[in-house]
Design a protein around this motif. Structure first.
Motif, PDB file in Angstrom:
ATOM      1  N   GLY A 191       3.477  17.881 -12.747  1.00 41.75           N
ATOM      2  CA  GLY A 191       4.874  19.169 -13.834  1.00 41.75           C
ATOM      3  C   GLY A 191       5.158  19.777 -12.610  1.00 41.75           C
ATOM      4  N   TYR A 192       4.560  19.950 -11.199  1.00 42.49           N
ATOM      5  CA  TYR A 192       4.920  20.508  -9.991  1.00 42.49           C
ATOM      6  C   TYR A 192       6.197  19.261  -9.072  1.00 42.49           C
ATOM      7  N   PHE A 193       7.035  19.618  -8.125  1.00 43.14           N
ATOM      8  CA  PHE A 193       8.097  18.681  -7.741  1.00 43.14           C
ATOM      9  C   PHE A 193       8.144  19.134  -6.382  1.00 43.14           C
ATOM     10  N   GLY A 194       7.205  18.342  -4.735  1.00 47.43           N
ATOM     11  CA  GLY A 194       7.419  19.385  -3.866  1.00 47.43           C
ATOM     12  C   GLY A 194       6.192  18.106  -3.023  1.00 47.43           C
ATOM     13  N   HIS A 195       6.647  18.343  -1.636  1.00 42.99           N
ATOM     14  CA  HIS A 195       5.232  17.571  -0.934  1.00 42.99           C
ATOM     15  C   HIS A 195       4.266  17.657  -0.884  1.00 42.99           C
ATOM     16  N   TYR A 196       3.869  18.860  -1.153  1.00 47.52           N
ATOM     17  CA  TYR A 196       2.289  19.591  -1.641  1.00 47.52           C
ATOM     18  C   TYR A 196       1.913  19.408  -2.930  1.00 47.52           C
ATOM     19  N   THR A 197       0.944  19.189  -3.344  1.00 50.09           N
ATOM     20  CA  THR A 197      -0.080  18.822  -4.531  1.00 50.09           C
ATOM     21  C   THR A 197      -0.414  20.704  -4.767  1.00 50.09           C
ATOM     22  N   PRO A 198      -0.640  20.308  -5.739  1.00 49.08           N
ATOM     23  CA  PRO A 198      -0.655  22.557  -5.915  1.00 49.08           C
ATOM     24  C   PRO A 198      -2.115  22.865  -5.968  1.00 49.08           C
ATOM     25  N   GLU A 199      -3.227  22.109  -5.026  1.00 44.29           N
ATOM     26  CA  GLU A 199      -3.806  21.769  -4.400  1.00 44.29           C
ATOM     27  C   GLU A 199      -3.136  22.139  -2.624  1.00 44.29           C
ATOM     28  N   GLY A 200      -2.303  21.537  -2.586  1.00 44.12           N
ATOM     29  CA  GLY A 200      -2.001  21.844  -1.155  1.00 44.12           C
ATOM     30  C   GLY A 200      -2.206  20.562   0.350  1.00 44.12           C
ATOM     31  N   THR A 201      -2.696  19.283  -1.059  1.00 45.37           N
ATOM     32  CA  THR A 201      -2.438  18.683  -0.199  1.00 45.37           C
ATOM     33  C   THR A 201      -1.410  17.450  -0.042  1.00 45.37           C
ATOM     34  N   ASN A 202      -0.932  16.879   0.598  1.00 41.85           N
ATOM     35  CA  ASN A 202      -0.165  16.050   1.001  1.00 41.85           C
ATOM     36  C   ASN A 202      -0.007  14.860   0.808  1.00 41.85           C
ATOM     37  N   VAL A 203       1.316  13.668   1.155  1.00 38.50           N
ATOM     38  CA  VAL A 203       1.557  12.461   1.264  1.00 38.50           C
ATOM     39  C   VAL A 203       0.516  12.002   2.674  1.00 38.50           C
ATOM     40  N   PHE A 204       0.322  12.636   4.150  1.00 46.43           N
ATOM     41  CA  PHE A 204      -0.506  12.255   4.894  1.00 46.43           C
ATOM     42  C   PHE A 204      -1.949  12.409   4.277  1.00 46.43           C
ATOM     43  N   ASN A 205      -2.575  13.154   3.338  1.00 46.59           N
ATOM     44  CA  ASN A 205      -4.056  13.193   3.096  1.00 46.59           C
ATOM     45  C   ASN A 205      -3.824  11.972   2.424  1.00 46.59           C
TER      46      ASN A 205
ATOM     47  N   LYS B 103      -4.680   8.416   4.318  1.00 45.11           N
ATOM     48  CA  LYS B 103      -5.915   9.104   5.000  1.00 45.11           C
ATOM     49  C   LYS B 103      -6.906   8.441   4.010  1.00 45.11           C
ATOM     50  N   THR B 104      -6.967   8.852   2.685  1.00 49.37           N
ATOM     51  CA  THR B 104      -8.138   8.722   0.979  1.00 49.37           C
ATOM     52  C   THR B 104      -7.912   7.379   1.036  1.00 49.37           C
ATOM     53  N   MET B 105      -6.772   6.508   1.591  1.00 47.87           N
ATOM     54  CA  MET B 105      -6.614   5.265   0.987  1.00 47.87           C
ATOM     55  C   MET B 105      -6.704   3.802   2.407  1.00 47.87           C
ATOM     56  N   ASP B 106      -7.114   4.748   3.185  1.00 46.74           N
ATOM     57  CA  ASP B 106      -7.236   4.124   4.664  1.00 46.74           C
ATOM     58  C   ASP B 106      -5.838   3.126   5.447  1.00 46.74           C
ATOM     59  N   ILE B 107      -5.294   4.371   5.144  1.00 47.79           N
ATOM     60  CA  ILE B 107      -3.970   3.842   6.003  1.00 47.79           C
ATOM     61  C   ILE B 107      -3.914   4.125   7.294  1.00 47.79           C
TER      62      ILE B 107
ATOM     63  N   LYS C 227       0.570  -1.743  -0.184  1.00 45.77           N
ATOM     64  CA  LYS C 227       0.396   0.059  -0.123  1.00 45.77           C
ATOM     65  C   LYS C 227       0.884   1.535   0.098  1.00 45.77           C
ATOM     66  N   LEU C 228       1.771   1.426   0.668  1.00 44.29           N
ATOM     67  CA  LEU C 228       2.430   1.897   0.672  1.00 44.29           C
ATOM     68  C   LEU C 228       3.806   2.517  -0.333  1.00 44.29           C
ATOM     69  N   THR C 229       3.766   1.473  -1.436  1.00 48.02           N
ATOM     70  CA  THR C 229       4.806   1.530  -2.932  1.00 48.02           C
ATOM     71  C   THR C 229       3.365   2.140  -3.636  1.00 48.02           C
ATOM     72  N   GLU C 230       2.224   1.786  -2.934  1.00 44.52           N
ATOM     73  CA  GLU C 230       1.278   2.777  -4.156  1.00 44.52           C
ATOM     74  C   GLU C 230       1.433   4.247  -4.110  1.00 44.52           C
ATOM     75  N   VAL C 231       1.122   4.724  -3.187  1.00 43.94           N
ATOM     76  CA  VAL C 231       1.523   6.095  -2.324  1.00 43.94           C
ATOM     77  C   VAL C 231       2.410   6.179  -3.357  1.00 43.94           C
ATOM     78  N   ALA C 232       4.077   5.523  -2.903  1.00 35.02           N
ATOM     79  CA  ALA C 232       4.964   6.254  -3.497  1.00 35.02           C
ATOM     80  C   ALA C 232       4.381   6.926  -4.916  1.00 35.02           C
ATOM     81  N   ARG C 233       4.413   5.722  -5.632  1.00 36.05           N
ATOM     82  CA  ARG C 233       4.035   5.176  -7.368  1.00 36.05           C
ATOM     83  C   ARG C 233       3.107   6.698  -7.670  1.00 36.05           C
ATOM     84  N   PHE C 234       2.056   6.553  -6.664  1.00 32.10           N
ATOM     85  CA  PHE C 234       0.911   7.643  -7.321  1.00 32.10           C
ATOM     86  C   PHE C 234       2.110   9.165  -7.012  1.00 32.10           C
TER      87      PHE C 234
END
Length: 185
Positions: free
Chosen positions: A101-115, A118-122, A85-92
Motif C-alpha cells: 500500500g505505498y507508491f514511491g521509489h522508497y519502501t516503507p523501510e527506506g530501501t529502493n530499486v538500487f538495494n 544489489k540483493t539480486m546480484d545485478i 532479471k530487470l523485469t523480475e525487479v520491476a515486477r517485484f
C-alpha cells in the motif's frame, strides 16, 4: 482529437509519476512529483517477492519497451534490450507497492530499486527507475509513455544513452495499474 487531449489531461491529473536517476539530484517538476536519488545501492534490500499480487500484463510490458525504443530511435539512440532479471525487479517493485500500500521509489523501510538490484546480484554503473500508477482505463502503454515523455526527468531516463537494458513490470490489481520500469547499463 479533443478526446485524446481530455484523456491525456486526465492521465496527467490522475497518475502519479516518479523517476529516479542514480546520478540526479532532487528535482521539482511543478505539479508532477519527481525524485532523484544519489544512492549507490549499498544498503541491503528488504527481501524477495514470494508471489506476485495482481495480474501481470506481459503484453503491456512489451508495448512499453517497444514505445521506449521508438522514442530512442527517433533520436538515434540504441534500443533498450528487454532483460529478464530487470523485469523480475520491476515486477517485484510493482507487486510490493500494491501488497504494502505505498507508491514511491522508497519502501516503507527506506530501501529502493538500487538495494534490490544489489540483493539480486545485478551489477550496473548506471541505473534508473520510472514509476506510474493509475486507473486501468486510463493507464495504457501509450498514455503512460505520453505522460513520461512530457516529463523531463522521465524522458531523460527513457532517452539516457548510458542505459542499454530495461525491465518492465505492469501489474493490475483492484482496478489500478502499477508500472515500474528499471533501466541499467
Amino acid at each position: 482529437m479533443r478526446k485524446l487531449i481530455a484523456k491525456t489531461s486526465l492521465l496527467a491529473a490522475s497518475i502519479l509519476l516518479l523517476t529516479t536517476l542514480l546520478f540526479t539530484p532532487v528535482v521539482n517538476a511543478g505539479d508532477l512529483k519527481v525524485l532523484g536519488n544519489s544512492s549507490n545501492g549499498s544498503e541491503a534490500a528488504s527481501g524477495q517477492a514470494n508471489e506476485i499480487v495482481g495480474t501481470v500484463k506481459p503484453d503491456i510490458e512489451t508495448q512499453i519497451i517497444d514505445l521506449m525504443n521508438q522514442q530512442r530511435a527517433t533520436a538515434g539512440i540504441k534500443a533498450l534490450a528487454a532483460n529478464g532479471k530487470l523485469t523480475e525487479v520491476a515486477r517485484f517493485r510493482s507487486s510490493d507497492m500494491i501488497t504494502r500500500g505505498y507508491f514511491g521509489h522508497y519502501t516503507p523501510e527506506g530501501t529502493n530499486v538500487f538495494n534490490l538490484m544489489k540483493t539480486m546480484d545485478i551489477e550496473y554503473r548506471a541505473a534508473g527507475e520510472n514509476l506510474a500508477q493509475g486507473a486501468i482505463s486510463i493507464a495504457g502503454a501509450g498514455e503512460v509513455m505520453n505522460a513520461w515523455m512530457n516529463s523531463p526527468s522521465h524522458a531523460a531516463n527513457i532517452m539516457q544513452d548510458k542505459f542499454g537494458k530495461a525491465g518492465v513490470g505492469v501489474i493490475d490489481n483492484g482496478g489500478v495499474r502499477t508500472i515500474a520500469v528499471v533501466f541499467s547499463n
